[in-house]
Each structure stands twice: as C-alpha cells, then as structure tokens.
Scaffold this active site. Structure first.
Site, PDB file in Angstrom:
ATOM      1  N   HIS A  21       0.837  -1.207   0.000  1.00  0.00           N
ATOM      2  CA  HIS A  21       0.000   0.000   0.000  1.00  0.00           C
ATOM      3  C   HIS A  21       0.871   1.256   0.000  1.00  0.00           C
ATOM      4  O   HIS A  21       1.748   1.393   0.850  1.00  0.00           O
ATOM      5  CB  HIS A  21      -0.903   0.015   1.231  1.00  0.00           C
ATOM      6  N   ASP A  23       0.148   4.238   0.889  1.00  0.00           N
ATOM      7  CA  ASP A  23       0.001   5.007   2.133  1.00  0.00           C
ATOM      8  C   ASP A  23       0.499   4.220   3.349  1.00  0.00           C
ATOM      9  O   ASP A  23       0.389   4.691   4.471  1.00  0.00           O
ATOM     10  CB  ASP A  23      -1.457   5.458   2.328  1.00  0.00           C
ATOM     11  N   GLU A 206      -8.814 -12.194   5.314  1.00  0.00           N
ATOM     12  CA  GLU A 206      -7.766 -11.706   6.220  1.00  0.00           C
ATOM     13  C   GLU A 206      -8.318 -11.808   7.642  1.00  0.00           C
ATOM     14  O   GLU A 206      -7.975 -12.719   8.385  1.00  0.00           O
ATOM     15  CB  GLU A 206      -7.397 -10.265   5.862  1.00  0.00           C
ATOM     16  N   ASP A 295       2.451  -5.691   2.436  1.00  0.00           N
ATOM     17  CA  ASP A 295       1.261  -4.966   2.881  1.00  0.00           C
ATOM     18  C   ASP A 295       1.631  -3.513   3.196  1.00  0.00           C
ATOM     19  O   ASP A 295       1.457  -2.651   2.359  1.00  0.00           O
ATOM     20  CB  ASP A 295       0.590  -5.657   4.082  1.00  0.00           C
TER      21      ASP A 295
HETATM   22 ZN   LIG Z   1      -3.501  -4.920   2.080  1.00  0.00          ZN
END
Ligand SMILES: [Zn+2]
Length: 359
Positions: A21, A23, A206, A295
């Site tokens: 990601h 951000d 998740e 991630d």
């Molecule tokens: Zn993710």
C-alpha cells in the site's frame, strides 16, 4: 543442511511485490516534512525516529480496526500533488533499493481528495512519482487503484482503472474492514471490469473467513486474493500429516488463484499467531500459488527481503523456495504474458542462479 540465505544476500535477489500500500510505506522523515509543508498538525510526534516507533507500536495492537487508524496520518499528509509525487517516487526508490524488480503498489484515489485534488489529478500525480522514482533503476512499478469497501465509489474507481490501464495502472482492488462489508456490495464494479477484460484483486480472507473468499472468487471473479490466509479453514490436516482440501480450497489450488500473503502484517492484525505458525508454511507445502508481500512497510517495519528472511528462518527456506515464491508472484502479476515471461527468464532466473552459485 546448507546455510540459509542471509538478509544481505536476499536483498540482492530480484524480487516481485504484488501487495503493497502506497500510504503504508512512507519514510517517517517524509511524513514529518510533508506535515510541516502542508500544515497537518495531528502527528503524535515530529521526531522521525519516535514516529517510526509509534507506527510500529500502534500497528502491533492486534486488531485490524486500530491498525487502519495509523493511516489517518499517512493519508493526512498525502493531499497535494507534490506530496503524492514525492511519496510515489520514494516508494519506487525504496523498493528498488530492496532489490524489487517488479511491483504493483496500490492506493485509494478517493482518500487523497480532501484538499481539492480530483481523482484524475491524484492518479496522474502517483503515476508521475513512480516514473521519476523508477528512472535509472532496475525496477518497474505498476499501480492498482483501490476502492474502499465501506464506501460507494467502486464503480467510479473501476472506470478510472480501465481508463488509465495503458499508462501505468495495472488493475483494481478493494480494501478496508471486511466484517459487514462483503465484496458483493460492489458487484457492479467487478462485472464492469470483467466485461472490460480488466484485472482485479480483492482483500478477502484476512480478518474474515471462508465466505469472504468464496464471494471474492465465485461471485466477484477476482483474479487474485489479497491475503486469503483464511483459506486454511478449508484445509484439514489428519493425525498422520495428510492434508484434505475442502471444495473451496481445492478450487483455489486447482485454478492456481494467487494468494497475496503478508506474514508480518497478519501477526499485527491477529490473523496469525506467529511466523512459524503462519498458514503460509502449509499452503506452500501444498503448492498453492503463494506469493510473499509486505502490505504496509512502515506499519510493519518490513520489506520483501525481511519477509523472506523471516520465512527462511521459520521454515528453513533456501534459494529454491525463495525463487519459487518470486516466480509465483511474477506469473500472477497484472502484466502482459510476454512481459512476465521476459522478467522471469531474463531477470529472475539468472539473478537467483548467480546467488545460488555464490552460496
Ligand atoms: Zn492490504
């Protein structure tokens, strides 16, 4: 047994990253500087090192909802064109420095419009940043446009993913808290993407279990699963170590549906108790199409090389395993087939061969 690859050696291996990601990967110094420049005054500290620690600790809380809170700050400083160009350029630089040769970095354009940027301006700024950061480096970066699962803008974002697909946008994604927001809420966007022959992945399995994975694949038609770690709930291991796959797990394995696994992130959100107990060990053994990802590099204090080093330590993975994960990822990329093949045969295999030869 031969020596396991060290973190330094792993950094030199050509790696592929599919789930990262934008951000979630800012440099702490950049957050502090952008906050000062843009008048963002809600940072918990303006000392970059303290801020780095704060992000790690806030992310270690064990709940996905609190983990997502840390993004208020990173997204808070990514509201101008200059900030987006800089963050994207630094992302490409940091990934290249870690030895990543191909990456798909995702973000939600709708989260970067609070200071007046249009969605198109956000997308163009990020593409510009990746162009600048990749220049002269051995990396290629595509972007995935993410829609937020609790919002109602997925159709608009999907249309933008199609509009920008020939200039750096590789696909579409959907993210955010899973519970209460099933992917089928966004069915029109997924059906549109399929009609447009476009690629997409869905964060599923998740925090939430099999129904979420089942919907992502069988209702929405996802090409890949973001995390997908709960597919393990459909695998039973008998006393003698034999694994029995339920129908959904068998489907995922048979169809080679890529799992974008992010081990460290899963520990932080409570989706797995430790690296050694992470389902990735069993899923790799059963030859699911497993890929290894970061991630959020800032929140998890990680990189692809670090994830590999942790897995190598926990499961005894050597170069062949790391190459297997890497080729899995390259095969699963939202890139034309001939370009994937060129990277596998021209960059990944020779790069690993050199390292194996030296080891
Ligand atoms: Zn993710």
């Amino acid at each position: 047994m031969s020596q396991l690859p060290t973190l330094e050696e792993i950094r030199r291996a050509p790696k592929v990253l599919l789930h990262d990601h934008l951000d979630g990967g800012l440099r702490p110094e950049t957050i502090v500087e952008l906050a000062r420049e843009t008048g963002y005054d809600r940072l918990p500290t303006t000392d970059p090192e303290e801020l780095r620690t704060w992000f790690r600790e806030a992310s270690d809380s064990g709940s996905l909802e609190r983990y997502l809170e840390t993004f208020d700050h990173t997204v808070g400083v990514m509201q101008t064109r200059e900030a987006l160009v800089r963050v994207a350029a630094e992302c490409a630089e940091d990934l290249a420095a870690d030895g990543v040769v191909y990456a798909e970095v995702r973000y939600a354009p709708e989260q970067h419009t609070s200071a007046g940027l249009s969605l198109e301006e956000v997308i163009e700024a990020v593409l510009e940043g990746f162009r600048i950061g990749s220049e002269g480096r051995d990396i290629r970066v595509g972007t995935l446009l993410t829609a937020m699962r609790h919002q109602a803008r997925s159709m608009e974002i999907a249309e933008l993913a199609v509009r920008y697909r020939d200039v750096g946008v590789a696909g579409f994604d959907i993210a955010g808290a899973e519970a209460g927001y099933p992917p089928t809420r966004h069915l029109d966007a997924f059906e549109y993407l399929q009609r447009e022959n476009a690629h997409f992945t869905i964060h599923a399995g998740e925090a939430f279990g099999l129904p979420s994975i089942w919907q992502a694949i069988q209702w929405c038609g996802a090409d890949r699963l973001g995390h997908g770690v709960r597919i393990i709930d459909d695998v039973t291991v008998t006393g003698d170590g034999e694994a029995k796959l339920g129908r959904l797990a068998a489907y995922v394995r048979d169809k080679r549906i890529p799992l974008e696994m992010c081990p460290t992130s899963n520990l932080q959100t409570g989706a797995a108790p430790s690296i050694a107990e992470h389902p990735i060990g069993l899923l790799r053994r059963l030859n699911f199409r497993v890929t290894v990802n970061t991630d959020n590099r800032l929140m998890s204090g990680t990189s692809v090389s670090r994830e590999f080093a942790k897995l190598s330590e926990a499961f005894g993975y050597g170069w062949d395993d790391l190459q297997w994960f890497t080729i899995n990822a390259m095969k699963s990329a939202f890139l034309p087939f001939d370009e994937r093949l060129a990277l596998i045969n021209g960059v990944i295999k020779p790069g690993f061969a050199r390292l194996k030869w030296q080891a």
